[in-house]
Design a protein around this motif. Structure first.
Motif, PDB file in Angstrom:
ATOM      1  N   MET A  52      42.092  51.347  39.993  1.00 29.74           N
ATOM      2  CA  MET A  52      43.098  52.382  39.736  1.00 29.74           C
ATOM      3  C   MET A  52      44.333  51.822  39.023  1.00 29.74           C
ATOM      4  SD  MET A  52      41.355  54.809  40.707  1.00 29.74           S
ATOM      5  CE  MET A  52      42.469  56.174  40.496  1.00 29.74           C
ATOM      6  N   THR A  53      44.639  50.546  39.229  1.00 29.20           N
ATOM      7  CA  THR A  53      45.824  49.940  38.617  1.00 29.20           C
ATOM      8  C   THR A  53      45.579  49.503  37.181  1.00 29.20           C
ATOM      9  OG1 THR A  53      46.529  49.135  40.775  1.00 29.20           O
ATOM     10  CG2 THR A  53      47.538  48.103  38.883  1.00 29.20           C
ATOM     11  N   ASP A  54      44.412  48.920  36.929  1.00 33.68           N
ATOM     12  CA  ASP A  54      44.148  48.338  35.617  1.00 33.68           C
ATOM     13  C   ASP A  54      42.686  48.521  35.219  1.00 33.68           C
ATOM     14  OD1 ASP A  54      44.393  46.898  33.242  1.00 33.68           O
ATOM     15  OD2 ASP A  54      44.326  44.947  34.240  1.00 33.68           O
ATOM     16  N   PRO A  55      42.243  49.760  34.995  1.00 34.99           N
ATOM     17  CA  PRO A  55      40.829  49.971  34.682  1.00 34.99           C
ATOM     18  C   PRO A  55      40.387  49.269  33.396  1.00 34.99           C
ATOM     19  CG  PRO A  55      42.072  51.995  34.362  1.00 34.99           C
ATOM     20  CD  PRO A  55      42.991  51.012  35.001  1.00 34.99           C
ATOM     21  N   ALA A 106      34.933  38.738  38.057  1.00 29.53           N
ATOM     22  CA  ALA A 106      34.601  38.285  36.704  1.00 29.53           C
ATOM     23  C   ALA A 106      35.740  38.589  35.747  1.00 29.53           C
ATOM     24  CB  ALA A 106      33.303  38.943  36.235  1.00 29.53           C
ATOM     25  N   SER A 107      36.339  39.746  35.909  1.00 27.65           N
ATOM     26  CA  SER A 107      37.455  40.142  35.061  1.00 27.65           C
ATOM     27  C   SER A 107      38.676  39.257  35.284  1.00 27.65           C
ATOM     28  CB  SER A 107      37.814  41.602  35.365  1.00 27.65           C
ATOM     29  OG  SER A 107      39.073  41.929  34.842  1.00 27.65           O
ATOM     30  N   VAL A 108      39.033  39.048  36.531  1.00 27.19           N
ATOM     31  CA  VAL A 108      40.211  38.228  36.835  1.00 27.19           C
ATOM     32  C   VAL A 108      39.994  36.788  36.367  1.00 27.19           C
ATOM     33  CG1 VAL A 108      41.671  37.298  38.675  1.00 27.19           C
ATOM     34  CG2 VAL A 108      40.958  39.689  38.748  1.00 27.19           C
ATOM     35  N   GLU A 109      38.818  36.249  36.644  1.00 29.83           N
ATOM     36  CA  GLU A 109      38.538  34.870  36.225  1.00 29.83           C
ATOM     37  C   GLU A 109      38.537  34.747  34.700  1.00 29.83           C
ATOM     38  OE1 GLU A 109      38.543  32.184  37.934  1.00 29.83           O
ATOM     39  OE2 GLU A 109      38.418  32.966  39.969  1.00 29.83           O
ATOM     40  N   ALA A 110      38.044  35.757  34.005  1.00 30.45           N
ATOM     41  CA  ALA A 110      38.037  35.713  32.538  1.00 30.45           C
ATOM     42  C   ALA A 110      39.459  35.715  31.982  1.00 30.45           C
ATOM     43  CB  ALA A 110      37.260  36.904  31.977  1.00 30.45           C
ATOM     44  N   ARG A 111      40.318  36.494  32.589  1.00 27.43           N
ATOM     45  CA  ARG A 111      41.680  36.617  32.071  1.00 27.43           C
ATOM     46  C   ARG A 111      42.617  35.505  32.526  1.00 27.43           C
ATOM     47  NH1 ARG A 111      43.712  42.249  33.590  1.00 27.43           N
ATOM     48  NH2 ARG A 111      42.420  41.889  35.419  1.00 27.43           N
ATOM     49  N   PHE A 112      42.394  34.975  33.721  1.00 24.08           N
ATOM     50  CA  PHE A 112      43.386  34.061  34.277  1.00 24.08           C
ATOM     51  C   PHE A 112      42.830  32.727  34.754  1.00 24.08           C
ATOM     52  CE2 PHE A 112      44.629  38.467  35.445  1.00 24.08           C
ATOM     53  CZ  PHE A 112      45.627  38.615  34.500  1.00 24.08           C
ATOM     54  N   PRO A 121      52.289  34.021  36.623  1.00 22.39           N
ATOM     55  CA  PRO A 121      51.195  34.755  37.264  1.00 22.39           C
ATOM     56  C   PRO A 121      51.332  36.270  37.108  1.00 22.39           C
ATOM     57  CG  PRO A 121      52.674  33.820  38.912  1.00 22.39           C
ATOM     58  CD  PRO A 121      53.125  33.316  37.585  1.00 22.39           C
ATOM     59  N   ALA A 122      50.249  36.873  36.672  1.00 18.60           N
ATOM     60  CA  ALA A 122      50.185  38.321  36.545  1.00 18.60           C
ATOM     61  C   ALA A 122      49.922  38.923  37.921  1.00 18.60           C
ATOM     62  CB  ALA A 122      49.063  38.708  35.587  1.00 18.60           C
ATOM     63  N   PRO A 123      50.377  40.142  38.154  1.00 18.88           N
ATOM     64  CA  PRO A 123      50.126  40.798  39.439  1.00 18.88           C
ATOM     65  C   PRO A 123      48.650  40.841  39.816  1.00 18.88           C
ATOM     66  CG  PRO A 123      51.769  42.024  38.213  1.00 18.88           C
ATOM     67  CD  PRO A 123      51.231  40.959  37.280  1.00 18.88           C
ATOM     68  N   ALA A 124      47.767  40.994  38.829  1.00 15.67           N
ATOM     69  CA  ALA A 124      46.333  41.032  39.130  1.00 15.67           C
ATOM     70  C   ALA A 124      45.841  39.705  39.690  1.00 15.67           C
ATOM     71  CB  ALA A 124      45.536  41.394  37.869  1.00 15.67           C
ATOM     72  N   LEU A 125      46.350  38.603  39.181  1.00 16.84           N
ATOM     73  CA  LEU A 125      45.970  37.286  39.686  1.00 16.84           C
ATOM     74  C   LEU A 125      46.500  37.080  41.103  1.00 16.84           C
ATOM     75  CD1 LEU A 125      44.789  34.444  39.409  1.00 16.84           C
ATOM     76  CD2 LEU A 125      46.916  33.783  38.245  1.00 16.84           C
ATOM     77  N   VAL A 126      47.724  37.487  41.324  1.00 15.03           N
ATOM     78  CA  VAL A 126      48.337  37.359  42.640  1.00 15.03           C
ATOM     79  C   VAL A 126      47.536  38.147  43.677  1.00 15.03           C
ATOM     80  CG1 VAL A 126      50.400  37.904  43.995  1.00 15.03           C
ATOM     81  CG2 VAL A 126      50.621  36.950  41.682  1.00 15.03           C
ATOM     82  N   ALA A 127      47.192  39.374  43.364  1.00 13.91           N
ATOM     83  CA  ALA A 127      46.418  40.204  44.293  1.00 13.91           C
ATOM     84  C   ALA A 127      45.057  39.582  44.567  1.00 13.91           C
ATOM     85  CB  ALA A 127      46.261  41.617  43.732  1.00 13.91           C
ATOM     86  N   SER A 158      49.427  46.056  45.472  1.00 16.20           N
ATOM     87  CA  SER A 158      49.823  46.391  46.824  1.00 16.20           C
ATOM     88  C   SER A 158      48.952  45.699  47.852  1.00 16.20           C
ATOM     89  CB  SER A 158      49.770  47.899  47.032  1.00 16.20           C
ATOM     90  OG  SER A 158      48.467  48.371  46.847  1.00 16.20           O
ATOM     91  N   PHE A 159      47.892  45.008  47.419  1.00 19.56           N
ATOM     92  CA  PHE A 159      47.025  44.373  48.404  1.00 19.56           C
ATOM     93  C   PHE A 159      47.756  43.216  49.056  1.00 19.56           C
ATOM     94  CE2 PHE A 159      43.163  43.695  50.538  1.00 19.56           C
ATOM     95  CZ  PHE A 159      43.194  42.353  50.857  1.00 19.56           C
ATOM     96  N   VAL A 160      48.011  43.351  50.320  1.00 19.01           N
ATOM     97  CA  VAL A 160      48.606  42.288  51.109  1.00 19.01           C
ATOM     98  C   VAL A 160      47.758  42.135  52.349  1.00 19.01           C
ATOM     99  CG1 VAL A 160      50.665  41.521  52.343  1.00 19.01           C
ATOM    100  CG2 VAL A 160      50.903  42.855  50.262  1.00 19.01           C
ATOM    101  N   PRO A 161      47.178  40.941  52.550  1.00 15.26           N
ATOM    102  CA  PRO A 161      46.303  40.756  53.700  1.00 15.26           C
ATOM    103  C   PRO A 161      47.025  40.943  55.021  1.00 15.26           C
ATOM    104  CG  PRO A 161      46.531  38.721  52.408  1.00 15.26           C
ATOM    105  CD  PRO A 161      47.339  39.765  51.763  1.00 15.26           C
TER     106      PRO A 161
END
Length: 161
Positions: A52-55, A106-112, A121-127, A158-161
């Motif tokens: 929903m955040t980054d389709p 796969a997407s996160v690893e490809a980008r970061f 660090p991008a928010p997607a990597l942090v999450a 917003s994902f926080v464990p």
């Protein structure tokens, strides 16, 4: 160079090397997670937030990278979605969150994962790192630095464990 500049340069070199090592360990952990029989708590929430955040960002995870993460044969450079498609087709309803996680990872690893993304660090990597930590993955020092820095800027994650 000043002493502070030299110290910062040493930090950059050290963290760049640490990031490369951490990327390999992180991918191995993700493979074990994806081929396991248990869907970690919070997986569906995490992948839903990513979608929903980054389709558009999901497209970075090509078929070869998905195949690699699930321990299948890869064809580097080819845009082959056969493994990813089979993964989704063959999955039970309860394993579908892991199928989505494979695409997200796969997407996160490809980008970061390939370059020293630790510096900005991008928010997607942090999450992603926070999610992995919530699954039991032991973050390396440089990964902890990334996850810790993000607490100041969590926009879009917003994902926080």
């Amino acid at each position: 160079m000043t002493e502070d500049q030299k110290a910062e340069r040493r930090r950059v070199v050290t963290n760049n090397k640490a990031w490369e090592i951490a990327a390999q360990v992180r991918r191995e952990y993700m493979t074990e997670l994806l081929i396991g029989s248990t869907v970690p708590r919070g997986t569906l929430r995490y992948v839903s937030e990513v979608v929903m955040t980054d389709p558009g960002g999901l497209a970075a995870g090509d078929g070869d990278r998905v195949a690699s993460l699930v321990g299948k044969e890869t064809r580097p450079g080819a845009w082959d979605r056969s493994t990813a498609t089979a993964l989704a087709t063959d999955a039970s309803e309860t394993r579908l969150p892991l199928v989505l996680l494979a695409q997200v990872a796969a997407s996160v690893e490809a980008r970061f994962g390939e370059h020293p993304a630790w510096r900005h660090p991008a928010p997607a990597l942090v999450a992603y790192l926070r999610f992995l930590a919530s699954c039991g993955y032991g973050l390396s020092e440089v990964e902890r630095e990334v996850a810790g820095e993000s607490e100041r800027d969590t926009s879009g994650t917003s994902f926080v464990p």
